[in-house]
Design a protein around this motif. Structure first.
Motif, PDB file in Angstrom:
ATOM      1  N   LYS A 128       0.825  -1.215   0.000  1.00 41.80           N
ATOM      2  CA  LYS A 128       0.000   0.000   0.000  1.00 41.80           C
ATOM      3  C   LYS A 128       0.856   1.260   0.000  1.00 41.80           C
ATOM      4  O   LYS A 128       0.447   2.298  -0.500  1.00 41.80           O
ATOM      5  N   ASP A 129       2.061   1.153   0.603  1.00 42.81           N
ATOM      6  CA  ASP A 129       2.872   2.369   0.771  1.00 42.81           C
ATOM      7  C   ASP A 129       3.369   2.920  -0.556  1.00 42.81           C
ATOM      8  O   ASP A 129       3.561   4.125  -0.711  1.00 42.81           O
ATOM      9  N   THR A 130       3.534   2.036  -1.561  1.00 42.34           N
ATOM     10  CA  THR A 130       4.111   2.503  -2.818  1.00 42.34           C
ATOM     11  C   THR A 130       3.062   3.189  -3.712  1.00 42.34           C
ATOM     12  O   THR A 130       3.380   3.631  -4.809  1.00 42.34           O
ATOM     13  N   ALA A 131       1.826   3.277  -3.223  1.00 39.11           N
ATOM     14  CA  ALA A 131       0.843   4.101  -3.941  1.00 39.11           C
ATOM     15  C   ALA A 131       1.165   5.575  -3.702  1.00 39.11           C
ATOM     16  O   ALA A 131       0.933   6.431  -4.558  1.00 39.11           O
ATOM     17  N   PRO A 140       7.107   6.445  -4.784  1.00 40.68           N
ATOM     18  CA  PRO A 140       7.650   5.438  -5.705  1.00 40.68           C
ATOM     19  C   PRO A 140       8.412   4.318  -4.986  1.00 40.68           C
ATOM     20  O   PRO A 140       9.130   4.586  -4.014  1.00 40.68           O
ATOM     21  N   ALA A 141       8.237   3.088  -5.505  1.00 41.74           N
ATOM     22  CA  ALA A 141       8.813   1.912  -4.833  1.00 41.74           C
ATOM     23  C   ALA A 141      10.325   2.051  -4.618  1.00 41.74           C
ATOM     24  O   ALA A 141      10.849   1.640  -3.576  1.00 41.74           O
ATOM     25  N   GLU A 142      11.037   2.645  -5.595  1.00 44.83           N
ATOM     26  CA  GLU A 142      12.504   2.677  -5.450  1.00 44.83           C
ATOM     27  C   GLU A 142      12.954   3.650  -4.344  1.00 44.83           C
ATOM     28  O   GLU A 142      14.112   3.661  -3.968  1.00 44.83           O
ATOM     29  N   GLU A 143      12.015   4.454  -3.832  1.00 44.44           N
ATOM     30  CA  GLU A 143      12.383   5.356  -2.735  1.00 44.44           C
ATOM     31  C   GLU A 143      12.011   4.782  -1.368  1.00 44.44           C
ATOM     32  O   GLU A 143      12.230   5.410  -0.331  1.00 44.44           O
ATOM     33  N   ARG A 144      11.405   3.605  -1.363  1.00 44.07           N
ATOM     34  CA  ARG A 144      10.951   3.006  -0.116  1.00 44.07           C
ATOM     35  C   ARG A 144      11.812   1.799   0.254  1.00 44.07           C
ATOM     36  O   ARG A 144      12.711   1.407  -0.483  1.00 44.07           O
TER      37      ARG A 144
END
Ligand code: 2M8
Length: 441
Positions: free
Chosen positions: A206-209, A212-216
């Motif tokens: 849910k967090d990558t909504a 962006p995924a590459e920053e998480r």
């Protein structure tokens, strides 16, 4: 920077704090972190105190409404908002006999910057008001600090044992991720990794909504953390069981340093209202600085986390190595060594220091969360530490670079140490609050 720029920045920062003001508490940002976080709230208050002291007091008081019966302050207090990726249904805190009634929280804590916020708010009050403020806050703070020594310090050396990377606030910091992969991967996490299922699991995040995924945090690391939370839940958050059974027990440099500093501030509070600190805290204050020195690795010249189960130092460098500057006053020689490392262009000496992981580390990514970007809260604490160690010029320089970074990148969660490129959540409260503090004091 011109005075006009300064005022514009302060106004923008106040707007961010107003946007995230949920009434009695401040959320970290409007999209990703829609509940209340512990150290975020205390940092928010450090900014608010400059323009609305009553609001700052309310912010500092607010985490204590969810203080656990054993004294722990939980790292998240859940509100009504939906959509956060690790909500109350993951934690099930009601399984602990110590959880508070009628309020949903997480089951772990975060770095104890509470005493720092209490004192910073106190600085803005008259002597009489300050004593009243301290009398109100002291018993609650004391209960929190005593919890560490009763439940999280089996060795009695004054350094708390941390049970989840989320407690450190530096969620995917390399030494923690390294130890988690090595010693504490659940069967499910191992299977996801071996079968290369991470791209499928990615879809359920849910967090990558919001970011962006590459920053998480990476997907496999996140699922492994979730599983560790489930194991803490299985132990009903009982620390005796956790200290015995849990697979990941770490003495963390940043966390330890913040607690050491917090005890000094607690003593300041106690002295001002004529209270004597209890023996457990006095003892911890006496022994912890010596224990901290055992985290110094002469070979690599850095402070390291210790894996409690193996007894070994985890020699993976991060910004934490500088945090003993915040804990207290170090020998001059050590201060000079740390400052030299801060300026080394091969590691931490970037245009927008201090990167959370040095740039020559295999883990380093300029925009990935706690594995490279520069964070405003770390810089704020380190500038304060440099100053108390007699390095006023270094402190001022670090604050200037930090303000410049925010002026370029905006009120963002974190920034590339190379060019201040913003990353993570926008309209981030502690960036705004600590900016106000740096520009005002
Ligand atoms: C980050 O952590 C939360 C989990 O606690 C998350 O990623 O969902 C960390 O940066 C932490 O230090 C911070 O307090 C929190 C809210 O800003 O976000």
């Amino acid at each position: 920077m011109t005075p006009h720029d300064t005022q514009t920045l302060i106004n923008k920062a106040k707007e961010v704090l107003a946007l995230n003001d949920m009434g009695g508490w401040t959320r970290p940002d409007p999209g990703l972190y829609v509940h209340q976080w512990l150290w975020d709230s205390f940092f928010a208050a450090i900014g608010q105190r400059h323009y609305d002291i009553e609001r700052a007091k309310t912010e500092v008081r607010s985490p204590f409404r969810a203080q656990w019966k054993n004294g722990m302050l939980p790292h998240i207090i859940f509100g009504d908002a939906k959509g956060y990726h690790a909500g109350p249904e993951l934690w099930h805190c009601e399984r602990s006999k110590d959880a508070p009634d009628n309020i949903q929280t997480s089951g772990v804590t975060q770095p104890p910057v509470a005493a720092e916020a209490v004192v910073r708010v106190g600085q803005k009050l008259s002597a009489e008001e300050r004593r009243a403020w301290y009398r109100e806050m002291y018993p609650k703070l004391l209960a929190y600090h005593q919890w560490f020594y009763r439940e999280r310090n089996p060795r009695g050396d004054g350094l708390p044992v941390i049970v989840l990377s989320w407690e450190t606030g530096m969620d995917n910091t390399p030494p923690w991720m390294h130890s988690m992969h090595r010693y504490a991967m659940s069967l499910r996490a191992q299977l996801i990794q071996q079968a290369n299922f991470t791209s499928i699991m990615e879809r359920f995040r849910k967090d990558t909504a919001a970011v962006p995924a590459e920053e998480r945090i990476s997907t496999i690391d996140l699922y492994a953390v979730y599983d560790l939370i489930k194991s803490l839940r299985k132990y009903k958050y009982d620390n005796e069981t956790i200290m015995r059974e849990h697979k990941l027990l770490i003495v963390d440099v940043t966390f330890s340093c913040i607690l050491i500093r917090a005890n000094v501030l607690l003593k300041e509070i106690a002295d001002e209202i004529g209270e004597a600190l209890p023996m457990d805290i006095e003892h911890a204050m006496h022994v912890a600085p010596h224990a901290l020195e055992t985290l110094w690795d002469t070979e690599t010249q850095q402070y390291c986390n210790r894996n409690v189960s193996t007894g070994r130092l985890i020699k993976i460098p991060t910004v934490s190595t500088f945090m003993p500057l915040y804990a207290g006053v170090l020998p001059k020689e050590r201060v000079k060594t740390l400052i030299r490392q801060m300026h080394d262009p091969k590691t931490f000496g970037t245009p927008f220091p201090i990167p959370s992981t040095p740039i020559n580390s295999d883990y380093f990514r300029p925009n990935r969360y706690w594995q490279g970007p520069t964070w405003v809260n770390m810089n704020w604490m380190l500038a304060d530490g440099l100053e108390r160690n007699g390095e006023k010029k270094e402190a001022e320089q670090l604050r200037e670079r930090t303000v410049d970074m925010i002026a370029r990148g905006g009120m963002q969660e974190y920034f590339s140490p190379f060019d201040a490129e913003p990353a993570g959540a926008a309209n981030f409260s502690w960036t705004a609050a600590l900016l106000i503090d740096m520009l005002t004091d």
